[in-house]
Design an enzyme around this catalytic site. Structure first.
Site, PDB file in Angstrom:
ATOM      1  N   HIS A  11       0.876  -1.185   0.000  1.00 26.81           N
ATOM      2  CA  HIS A  11       0.000   0.000   0.000  1.00 26.81           C
ATOM      3  C   HIS A  11       0.905   1.225   0.000  1.00 26.81           C
ATOM      4  O   HIS A  11       2.012   1.187   0.545  1.00 26.81           O
ATOM      5  CB  HIS A  11      -0.849  -0.055   1.276  1.00 26.81           C
ATOM      6  CG  HIS A  11      -1.928   0.973   1.367  1.00 26.81           C
ATOM      7  ND1 HIS A  11      -1.690   2.270   1.721  1.00 26.81           N
ATOM      8  CD2 HIS A  11      -3.271   0.877   1.175  1.00 26.81           C
ATOM      9  CE1 HIS A  11      -2.831   2.936   1.751  1.00 26.81           C
ATOM     10  NE2 HIS A  11      -3.808   2.115   1.408  1.00 26.81           N
ATOM     11  N   LYS A  31     -10.625  -0.866   9.879  1.00 30.38           N
ATOM     12  CA  LYS A  31     -10.865  -2.032   9.005  1.00 30.38           C
ATOM     13  C   LYS A  31     -11.276  -3.253   9.833  1.00 30.38           C
ATOM     14  O   LYS A  31     -11.525  -4.314   9.282  1.00 30.38           O
ATOM     15  CB  LYS A  31      -9.600  -2.369   8.214  1.00 30.38           C
ATOM     16  CG  LYS A  31      -9.193  -1.285   7.216  1.00 30.38           C
ATOM     17  CD  LYS A  31      -8.012  -1.742   6.387  1.00 30.38           C
ATOM     18  CE  LYS A  31      -7.268  -0.607   5.747  1.00 30.38           C
ATOM     19  NZ  LYS A  31      -7.965   0.048   4.654  1.00 30.38           N
ATOM     20  N   CYS A  79      -4.607   2.457  -3.824  1.00 31.11           N
ATOM     21  CA  CYS A  79      -3.391   2.928  -3.134  1.00 31.11           C
ATOM     22  C   CYS A  79      -2.269   1.901  -3.245  1.00 31.11           C
ATOM     23  O   CYS A  79      -1.466   1.739  -2.317  1.00 31.11           O
ATOM     24  CB  CYS A  79      -3.651   3.243  -1.667  1.00 31.11           C
ATOM     25  SG  CYS A  79      -4.758   4.609  -1.438  1.00 31.11           S
TER      26      CYS A  79
HETATM   27  C1  LIG Z   1      -2.235  -2.961   3.480  1.00 30.74           C
HETATM   28  C2  LIG Z   1      -2.592  -1.580   3.955  1.00 30.74           C
HETATM   29  N1  LIG Z   1      -1.692  -0.852   4.598  1.00 30.74           N
HETATM   30  C3  LIG Z   1      -1.948   0.376   5.072  1.00 30.74           C
HETATM   31  C4  LIG Z   1      -3.185   0.943   4.890  1.00 30.74           C
HETATM   32  C5  LIG Z   1      -3.436   2.317   5.408  1.00 30.74           C
HETATM   33  O1  LIG Z   1      -4.436   2.334   6.370  1.00 30.74           O
HETATM   34  P1  LIG Z   1      -4.936   3.744   6.899  1.00 30.74           P
HETATM   35  O2  LIG Z   1      -5.464   4.477   5.702  1.00 30.74           O
HETATM   36  O3  LIG Z   1      -5.993   3.426   7.890  1.00 30.74           O
HETATM   37  O4  LIG Z   1      -3.750   4.423   7.471  1.00 30.74           O
HETATM   38  C6  LIG Z   1      -4.172   0.235   4.197  1.00 30.74           C
HETATM   39  C7  LIG Z   1      -5.497   0.840   3.921  1.00 30.74           C
HETATM   40  O5  LIG Z   1      -6.143   0.529   2.956  1.00 30.74           O
HETATM   41  C8  LIG Z   1      -3.866  -1.063   3.725  1.00 30.74           C
HETATM   42  O6  LIG Z   1      -4.770  -1.789   3.073  1.00 30.74           O
END
Ligand SMILES: Cc1ncc(COP(=O)(O)O)c(C=O)c1O
Length: 423
Positions: free
Chosen positions: A138, A241, A381
């Protein structure tokens, strides 16, 4: 002090009983169509137990935490620190002091990157060292490391992907070397659904003395997460999540590292003493929690952890495994549908990305939405994954503890409708 709302036990796994806990799943959209919510990799819905915990906190206990002498401050502190105990137990942390509350996984990952950027030897990342990530991260686990590399002169390296959506570890000994200071990777991909082989990566990282950071954002909601079994040094995840509210994340770190590493953000709550010339810092986790923390959000996450624990993470994982197997099979029957990522249920989670002929994913998403089916479209993302597979975007359906086979059927039928719609 009043008790925050308790739990409805849902064992044995009864998906219809679980669904009743989530008011939003009863929503109707677009003139009376019942919503089919398949966007759980972006954020989950919240059970009544979490919503009630949030309003009970604000209605009965709201105050700022720590150092308060009045009863409300003591109650708020007990609830906030109690949430830390719950999260520590949920991830099998050896100590509650290893659980740092942040605002989300992105902040947790930026916090580690900044700790390492400002650290002294032996942890310091500088121009003679290397950082290793993967091509399926991500953006939250790419950009903080790019920033660290740019600011320190360290070299950023990554594992590429195989055609079937797995990490290509064939050159692991060339990618993780004696120069590697930190290896950071996702346990479960938010776009491909892939479960990554933690053991092989951790073993190699440990053999060269590199720290290991695991992004468990797509794992913590879906499976038993045991930070001791993972053998990583840091584990990051995000509350929204996993049935919790937005605005709360977690960074777990090994105690001795948290003691040695410097703080990133400065301010109230994280100090021991302050003079005009210098300050000393509180012990971890407070050293890393500057300012008023996300109190209500932590309480909500504590309630989410209680909720998930009462159902049982193994039961949730089993349910999702069954659904994934079913969904992969049903989607394979849709003509022109290409799954981007593992095409079987083996070593993958319940997040399935796909393309549908040459229909643009935004069009797929829009026509599904008109039928009440909520999926996500775009690069999720994780744009390097789209570049790797030569596609501009995907449609992504992601399932959770309350998803049903009927919802998989609705998706498959919806996709047939999309195909007919675009001729
Ligand atoms: C694998 C992964 N890492 C990090 C994030 C980032 O999460 P947040 O937007 O809550 O910081 C996400 C969110 O979609 C994710 O799927």
């Amino acid at each position: 002090m009043t008790q925050l709302p308790g739990l409805l036990s849902a064992a044995p796994y009864d998906v219809e009983a679980i669904r009743k806990d989530f008011p939003l799943l009863d929503r109707q959209v677009h003139d009376g169509k019942k919503v089919v919510y398949l966007d759980n990799a972006a954020t989950s819905q919240k059970p009544r137990q979490v919503l009630d915990a949030l309003s009970a906190y604000y209605e009965r206990h709201n105050a700022n935490v720590h150092r308060g002498v009045h009863v409300l401050a003591e109650e708020a502190t007990a609830l906030y620190e109690g949430a830390r105990d719950k999260v520590a137990a949920f991830i099998n942390a050896p100590s509650r002091d290893e659980v740092i509350f942040t605002k989300n996984a992105s902040e947790s990952l930026n916090l580690v990157a900044n700790m390492l950027g400002w650290a002294d030897e032996p942890y310091r990342v500088d121009g003679d060292t290397e950082i290793v990530i993967t091509e399926m991260e991500h953006h939250s686990n790419i950009v903080p490391w790019q920033l660290l590399a740019q600011r320190t002169g360290a070299k950023l390296k990554w594992f590429g992907l195989t055609d079937d959506g797995r990490l290509d570890l064939s050159a692991i000994d060339q990618i993780i070397t004696e120069k590697t200071k930190v290896v950071s990777f996702t346990l479960v991909s938010n776009i491909l659904g892939t479960f990554n082989p933690v053991e092989a990566i951790v073993r190699r990282a440990q053999s060269v003395g590199a720290l290991v950071v695991v992004d468990a954002s797509q794992a913590a909601p879906h499976m038993l997460l045991d930070v001791q079994a993972l053998q990583a040094d840091f584990v990051a995840f995000t509350g929204h999540k996993m049935c919790g509210p937005t605005g709360i994340g977690v960074l777990w770190g090994r105690q001795e590292l948290l003691e040695d590493l410097p703080p990133f953000l400065g301010g109230g709550e994280m100090i021991e003493t302050v003079s005009m010339h210098s300050s000393t810092y509180a012990p971890a986790p407070h050293k890393f929690e500057a300012g008023t923390p996300p109190i209500a959000q932590a309480v909500g996450l504590g309630a989410a952890v209680d909720y998930l624990t009462a159902i049982g993470m193994e039961n949730i994982a089993d349910h999702e495994r069954m659904l994934t197997e079913y969904a992969v099979g049903e989607l394979a029957r849709v003509p022109d549908l290409r799954i981007i990522g593992p095409t079987t249920a083996e070593d993958r989670g319940a997040t399935i990305s796909f393309t549908l002929g040459d229909i643009h994913p935004h069009d797929v998403g829009q026509v599904l939405d008109e039928q009440g089916i909520a999926v996500r479209v775009g690069h999720h993302c994780a744009r390097p994954v789209c570049l790797r597979y030569g596609i501009p975007a995907t449609t992504r359906a992601s399932f959770y503890l309350y998803s049903t086979r009927a919802e998989v059927d609705a998706l498959a039928e919806g996709l047939e409708y999309v195909r007919n719609f675009f001729g």
